[in-house]
Scaffold this active site. Structure first.
Site, PDB file in Angstrom:
ATOM      1  N   SER A 263       0.848  -1.204   0.000  1.00 26.99           N
ATOM      2  CA  SER A 263       0.000   0.000   0.000  1.00 26.99           C
ATOM      3  C   SER A 263       0.882   1.254   0.000  1.00 26.99           C
ATOM      4  O   SER A 263       1.750   1.397  -0.854  1.00 26.99           O
ATOM      5  CB  SER A 263      -0.944  -0.055   1.205  1.00 26.99           C
ATOM      6  OG  SER A 263      -1.926   0.945   1.131  1.00 26.99           O
TER       7      SER A 263
ATOM      8  N   ASP B  44      -8.803  -6.230  -4.979  1.00 29.47           N
ATOM      9  CA  ASP B  44      -8.356  -4.952  -4.420  1.00 29.47           C
ATOM     10  C   ASP B  44      -8.796  -3.843  -5.369  1.00 29.47           C
ATOM     11  O   ASP B  44      -8.177  -3.592  -6.385  1.00 29.47           O
ATOM     12  CB  ASP B  44      -6.840  -4.954  -4.269  1.00 29.47           C
ATOM     13  CG  ASP B  44      -6.296  -3.681  -3.631  1.00 29.47           C
ATOM     14  OD1 ASP B  44      -7.083  -2.735  -3.407  1.00 29.47           O
ATOM     15  OD2 ASP B  44      -5.083  -3.630  -3.365  1.00 29.47           O
TER      16      ASP B  44
ATOM     17  N   HIS C  63      -8.153  -5.031  -0.509  1.00 25.17           N
ATOM     18  CA  HIS C  63      -6.840  -4.420  -0.292  1.00 25.17           C
ATOM     19  C   HIS C  63      -6.114  -5.031   0.910  1.00 25.17           C
ATOM     20  O   HIS C  63      -4.892  -5.168   0.907  1.00 25.17           O
ATOM     21  CB  HIS C  63      -7.011  -2.909  -0.093  1.00 25.17           C
ATOM     22  CG  HIS C  63      -5.713  -2.169   0.017  1.00 25.17           C
ATOM     23  ND1 HIS C  63      -4.753  -2.204  -0.966  1.00 25.17           N
ATOM     24  CD2 HIS C  63      -5.216  -1.371   1.010  1.00 25.17           C
ATOM     25  CE1 HIS C  63      -3.718  -1.459  -0.602  1.00 25.17           C
ATOM     26  NE2 HIS C  63      -3.978  -0.952   0.596  1.00 25.17           N
TER      27      HIS C  63
END
Length: 374
Positions: free
Chosen positions: A151, A318, A351
């Site tokens: 991320s 995601d 995610h």
């Protein structure tokens, strides 16, 4: 596979000011960090782990006397794990502006003697990477075997190969993107508005008033948490399950279990996270765009990373950092004839998959690290 066991955070102070991308300067500051494994005699086996929005330097292991204190990537980092601390010396560092011990908005501004609050200088991914490089200098590590992050941490890992390419040999960027989409920036803005419009925010100087803008933080976390999960994951876990046997016909009370879950996440988050830190970190996410300084050409931006070796991993569900964004990174690397391995994992979790146990994902990471010479 084992655990790194009990760990103790370490603190490093820097007297030399840190120039920031905005033109501002962060005066003397400190960084919190942890290390796992042993640095070899050649100092060639160090791996830097970069953290995402609400994580910290506590990557692996546990704290003495604290229950449920496992590091946020404890399933990935440790003896015999994909990032094997029997081979690598792993470093986790908390970035400036955070609220987990490194210098941040809760600390005193040397110019005023009062908490920085909203006056803390805006920081970027590039600023964090420069601060991390100074930590490596202090630790006597001239070059990293690898840098890895998921991320926002993946953005930092990518930035390392562009900002300090000679100081890192390999880069793993997981569940990340070369920039935020307009939709992602929009989510961040709604979360920030929730915080700054909380009556307890006081323009970011709420410390002086002895209050915390918990209402805003709760809503911000609820918004963010929705984006971390896939529709399939929420449907499987909660569906339309009611909290009670029948509808209560209320617009204020909790009716569905998903509402209860989100409120719980918001309550928990608002009890430990700093509101000004949330504003700073989401802005750093917004600003990251290495192609911007190259006329929007991502391939030109990654020309600086030639000679590095990359791993890029994405997850099919995601939707916040979609596989299409990872493939943009892969294409830019391939266009520069840079070595890259790409894995697109069919995972239902959204995610958050980069934090979870998925054997296929972990096998990819393990195989990549197994090929790295120390």
């Amino acid at each position: 596979m084992g655990t790194v066991g009990q760990v103790t955070p370490q603190e490093m102070h820097f007297s030399e000011p840190l120039p920031l991308k905005s033109g501002a300067v962060l005066p003397a500051y400190r960084l919190m960090y942890e290390t796992y494994g042993t640095l070899n005699a050649q100092r060639s086996n160090a791996v830097l782990v970069c953290h995402a929005l609400n994580a910290s330097h506590h990557v692996a292991g546990t704290y003495a006397g604290q229950e449920r204190s496992e590091g946020w990537w404890d399933n990935l980092v440790g003896p015999g794990k994909p990032l094997d601390t029997e081979r690598f010396f792993v470093i986790g560092v908390n970035n400036p502006g955070s609220c987990f011990g490194s210098t941040g908005p809760v600390d005193a501004n040397p110019a005023t003697g009062r908490a920085w609050g909203a006056d803390f200088p805006v920081v970027t991914v590039e600023d964090w990477v420069d601060a991390q490089a100074r930590l490596l200098d202090a630790l006597g590590i001239p070059q990293l075997a690898a840098v890895i992050g998921g991320s926002l941490g993946g953005m930092q890992a990518l930035s390392w190969t562009l900002r300090h390419p000679q100081r890192v040999r390999h880069c793993a960027a997981i569940a990340t993107a070369p920039s935020l989409s307009a939709q992602n920036i929009a989510f961040n803005e709604v979360a920030r508005r929730a915080i700054v419009t909380d009556p307890d925010f006081h323009g970011g100087h709420f410390y002086a008033h002895g209050v915390v803008p918990r209402r805003g933080l709760r809503v911000a976390r609820m918004i963010g948490h929705i984006t971390y999960l896939s529709d399939d994951a929420m449907e499987q876990k909660f569906g339309r399950e009611l909290r009670a046997a029948e509808f209560g016909y209320s617009t204020q009370d909790i009716e569905f279990q998903i509402e209860s879950y989100l409120r719980h996440q918001g309550d928990k988050f608002s009890a430990y996270f700093d509101a000004n830190t949330y504003l700073l970190i989401t802005r750093a996410l917004d600003y990251f765009e290495p192609a911007r300084e190259h006329g929007g050409d991502l391939a030109r931006a990654f020309a600086a990373a030639r000679g590095r070796n990359f791993l890029v991993v994405s997850f099919t569900t995601d939707w916040r950092f979609s596989p299409a964004r990872s493939r943009e990174i892969v294409k830019a690397l391939v266009d520069n004839r840079i070595s890259v391995s790409y894995a697109e994992i069919a995972a239902p979790h959204g995610h958050d998959a980069f934090l979870l146990d998925d054997d296929r994902y972990h096998r990819v990471v393990r195989a990549w690290f197994d090929r790295i010479e120390t």
